[in-house]
Design an enzyme around this catalytic site. Structure first.
Site, short mmCIF file in Angstrom:
data_model
loop_
_atom_site.label_atom_id
_atom_site.label_comp_id
_atom_site.label_asym_id
_atom_site.label_seq_id
_atom_site.Cartn_x
_atom_site.Cartn_y
_atom_site.Cartn_z
N TYR A 51 29.22 34.64 -43.73
CA TYR A 51 30.11 34.60 -42.57
C TYR A 51 31.21 34.89 -42.99
O TYR A 51 31.93 33.74 -43.19
CB TYR A 51 29.76 33.74 -42.39
CG TYR A 51 28.50 33.93 -41.24
CD1 TYR A 51 29.16 34.95 -39.71
CD2 TYR A 51 27.31 33.46 -40.86
CE1 TYR A 51 28.22 35.69 -39.13
CE2 TYR A 51 26.12 34.71 -39.62
CZ TYR A 51 26.79 35.87 -38.98
OH TYR A 51 26.48 36.16 -37.35
N GLU A 53 33.66 35.14 -39.26
CA GLU A 53 34.57 35.58 -38.30
C GLU A 53 35.69 34.93 -38.16
O GLU A 53 36.20 34.27 -38.82
CB GLU A 53 33.48 34.88 -37.35
CG GLU A 53 31.99 35.52 -36.76
CD GLU A 53 31.39 34.57 -35.63
OE1 GLU A 53 31.94 33.21 -35.09
OE2 GLU A 53 30.62 35.37 -35.72
N ASP A 197 41.03 59.38 -30.80
CA ASP A 197 39.98 59.14 -31.95
C ASP A 197 39.15 60.13 -32.78
O ASP A 197 38.75 61.39 -32.91
CB ASP A 197 38.21 59.02 -30.75
CG ASP A 197 37.42 58.97 -31.44
OD1 ASP A 197 36.80 58.96 -33.10
OD2 ASP A 197 35.92 58.71 -30.85
N THR A 223 35.76 56.85 -37.52
CA THR A 223 34.53 56.80 -38.56
C THR A 223 35.35 55.44 -39.89
O THR A 223 36.75 56.44 -40.29
CB THR A 223 33.75 57.19 -38.40
OG1 THR A 223 33.72 58.09 -38.71
CG2 THR A 223 32.93 57.21 -37.12
N LYS A 226 32.81 59.82 -42.66
CA LYS A 226 32.78 62.07 -41.98
C LYS A 226 33.73 61.66 -43.21
O LYS A 226 33.04 62.26 -44.54
CB LYS A 226 32.86 61.49 -40.80
CG LYS A 226 32.36 61.24 -39.89
CD LYS A 226 32.20 61.81 -38.45
CE LYS A 226 31.07 60.92 -37.75
NZ LYS A 226 31.24 60.74 -35.96
N ARG A 232 29.63 54.06 -44.02
CA ARG A 232 29.05 53.60 -42.86
C ARG A 232 30.36 52.55 -41.95
O ARG A 232 29.98 51.76 -42.24
CB ARG A 232 27.57 53.90 -42.33
CG ARG A 232 27.08 54.39 -41.01
CD ARG A 232 26.07 54.20 -41.07
NE ARG A 232 25.00 56.16 -41.93
CZ ARG A 232 25.84 57.34 -41.60
NH1 ARG A 232 26.18 56.79 -39.76
NH2 ARG A 232 25.66 58.24 -41.79
C1 LIG Z 1 30.94 60.34 -34.57
C2 LIG Z 1 31.68 59.64 -33.25
C3 LIG Z 1 31.83 58.34 -33.51
C4 LIG Z 1 30.54 57.87 -33.59
O1 LIG Z 1 30.36 56.58 -34.72
P1 LIG Z 1 29.45 56.01 -35.22
O2 LIG Z 1 29.99 55.58 -36.44
O3 LIG Z 1 28.23 57.30 -35.45
O4 LIG Z 1 29.43 54.83 -34.00
C5 LIG Z 1 32.56 58.33 -32.17
N1 LIG Z 1 33.65 59.22 -32.18
C6 LIG Z 1 33.23 60.58 -32.22
C7 LIG Z 1 34.38 61.53 -32.08
C8 LIG Z 1 33.02 61.43 -33.49
O5 LIG Z 1 32.84 62.00 -34.15
#
Ligand SMILES: *Cc1c(COP(=O)(O)O)cnc(C)c1O
Length: 433
Positions: A51, A53, A197, A223, A226, A232
């Site tokens: 933990y 936090e 994002d 993220t 990807k 993840r």
């Molecule tokens: C994949 C994605 C997310 C979400 O990611 P998670 O890890 O699945 O929560 C948010 N924004 C965009 C643009 C994405 O392509």
């Protein structure tokens, strides 16, 4: 995984099956990738017991001397990778990173402006079924019907009309780069904050093969699993001098906190409890890998492969949204081929080619059926495939789409898929039955 095999054979056997599925299938989901074995070892370590936090040096628990050093290394590497002033590596996922940004910048009912989900946007950018659309007043911009590209005039008009507090950029199914400078001008004119994002393109941006959002946006989320090819998870970044360009604006009345502090508290205690230090260690490994010259070679190959595959599809008479791609994915409108996205996804799945059905702009089908498929190059590029292999992939997909119910076609394509997968083993520890 000998211990697991003896201790819990049910779970062990299912993991083996999933590993084989990954090894023997053509993984073309644009948001997926194969993370490194080293990173997976970090994620499967004793750090899962801890933990922590709070932030390094400011924890609510004792015994954090080593996880502090791990999280600091992750932060230093991430800042170096993106030339960022500040980063938080704790978000459990992309959606969690976005939740923290919303909490830091908006009050319930505030207006946000983002890319329409059916034009390539993401659920967390204001969809009515997501907290972002439930808690905030979400408005949308879209792509131009003719070009398939974001129409900046329509973004400007929407910003003037709706006066959003926050404008989001970023997408899950958009094949072109973004003009961040132009977006920033629109945001400034409208008195809005600008958020990118980069969940899908973070790895390509890190390799400097797409425009850099950090100098133009107030905040950037992503993220890590990807194109960035880590475990993840999620992350939030603020660019160099952002504190200066922003002043130390206090988006909530009475607050004089620094910008970055608002995002830190948006993560914890705002939206999360204890951070996943084992995943943060895996992220640190991924950032180290992304700082190596090989990573740029990989990302360039991803772009080359997506382009080669797109060109082959065009030659075969497929309609690509926006006519092609600048990034790692293509989006195909299947309406001239007489199959829906759902039918294509299912038929391709039988041949062990994994893609996902996807809405195309101005789609006439429901989100469960759709008229399109999204196909990405990152995962199979990690396995070593090159342009000519991706042209072959387009031909295999075409064979299935021409004959979606023909069992012998599907059987033949599946054999070809296995032959490709055998040439490019997934991990050296994968043992085949
Ligand atoms: C994949 C994605 C997310 C979400 O990611 P998670 O890890 O699945 O929560 C948010 N924004 C965009 C643009 C994405 O392509």
């Amino acid at each position: 995984m000998k211990t697991l095999k003896n201790h819990d054979p049910d779970i062990y056997n299912l993991i083996q099956k999933e590993t084989e599925r990954q090894n023997y299938g053509l993984e073309l989901i644009a948001s997926e990738n194969f993370t490194s074995r080293a990173g997976m070892e970090a994620c499967g370590s004793t750090l899962t017991n801890k933990y922590a936090e709070g932030l390094p040096g400011k924890r609510y628990y004792g015994g954090c001397e080593f996880v502090d050093q791990i999280e600091d290394l992750a932060r230093e590497r991430a800042k170096k990778l993106y030339n960022a002033d500040w980063v938080n590596v704790q978000p459990h996922s992309g959606a969690s990173a976005n939740a923290a940004v919303y909490l830091a910048l908006l009050k319930p009912g505030d207006t946000l402006l983002g890319l329409d989900l059916s034009h390539g946007g993401h659920l967390t950018h204001g969809s009515p079924v997501n907290f972002s659309g439930i808690q905030y007043n979400a408005k949308f911009y879209g792509v131009d019907k003719e070009t398939g590209r974001i129409d900046l005039d329509s973004v400007r008009d929407a910003a003037k009309k709706h006066k959003p507090k926050l404008i989001s950029i970023g997408a899950s199914a958009y094949t072109r780069d973004f003009d961040y400078k132009a977006f920033r001008q629109i945001a400034d004119e409208a008195g809005a904050l600008l958020w990118m994002d980069m969940a899908h393109t973070a790895g390509i941006i890190a390799a400097k093969l797409l425009n850099d959002p950090l100098p133009h946006c107030h905040v950037v989320t992503t993220t890590t699993h990807k194109t960035l090819r880590g475990p993840r998870g999620g992350m939030i970044l603020v660019g160099k001098d952002a504190e200066n360009t922003l002043g130390v604006v206090a988006p909530k009345s009475g607050r004089t906190k620094k910008w970055s502090e608002l995002f830190d508290s948006g993560v914890f205690p705002g939206t999360q409890g204890g951070p996943l230090e084992h995943i943060i260690a895996g992220k640190a490994v991924a950032y180290k890998e992304a700082l190596e010259p090989d990573f740029v070679v990989y990302q360039q190959q991803v772009l080359n492969n997506a382009k080669a595959m797109g060109e082959r599809f065009s030659e075969l008479g497929y309609n690509l949204i926006s006519g092609g791609t600048d990034n790692h994915l293509i989006l195909i409108d299947l309406r001239n081929k007489g199959v829906t996205g759902k039918q294509a996804e299912e038929a391709l799945g039988q041949a062990e080619i994994t893609v996902n059905k996807n809405m195309v702009p101005f789609d006439t089908e429901s989100p469960f059926v759709t008229s399109g498929i999204r196909i990405g190059a990152p995962a199979m590029t990690t396995r070593g495939l090159k342009e000519s292999d991706f042209r072959t992939i387009a031909e295999l997909i075409d064979r299935v789409i021409q004959n979606p119910t023909n069992e012998s076609t599907i059987k033949q394509v599946k054999q070809d898929v296995h032959a490709i997968c055998e040439r490019f083993p997934l991990y050296d520890f994968v043992t085949t039955a």
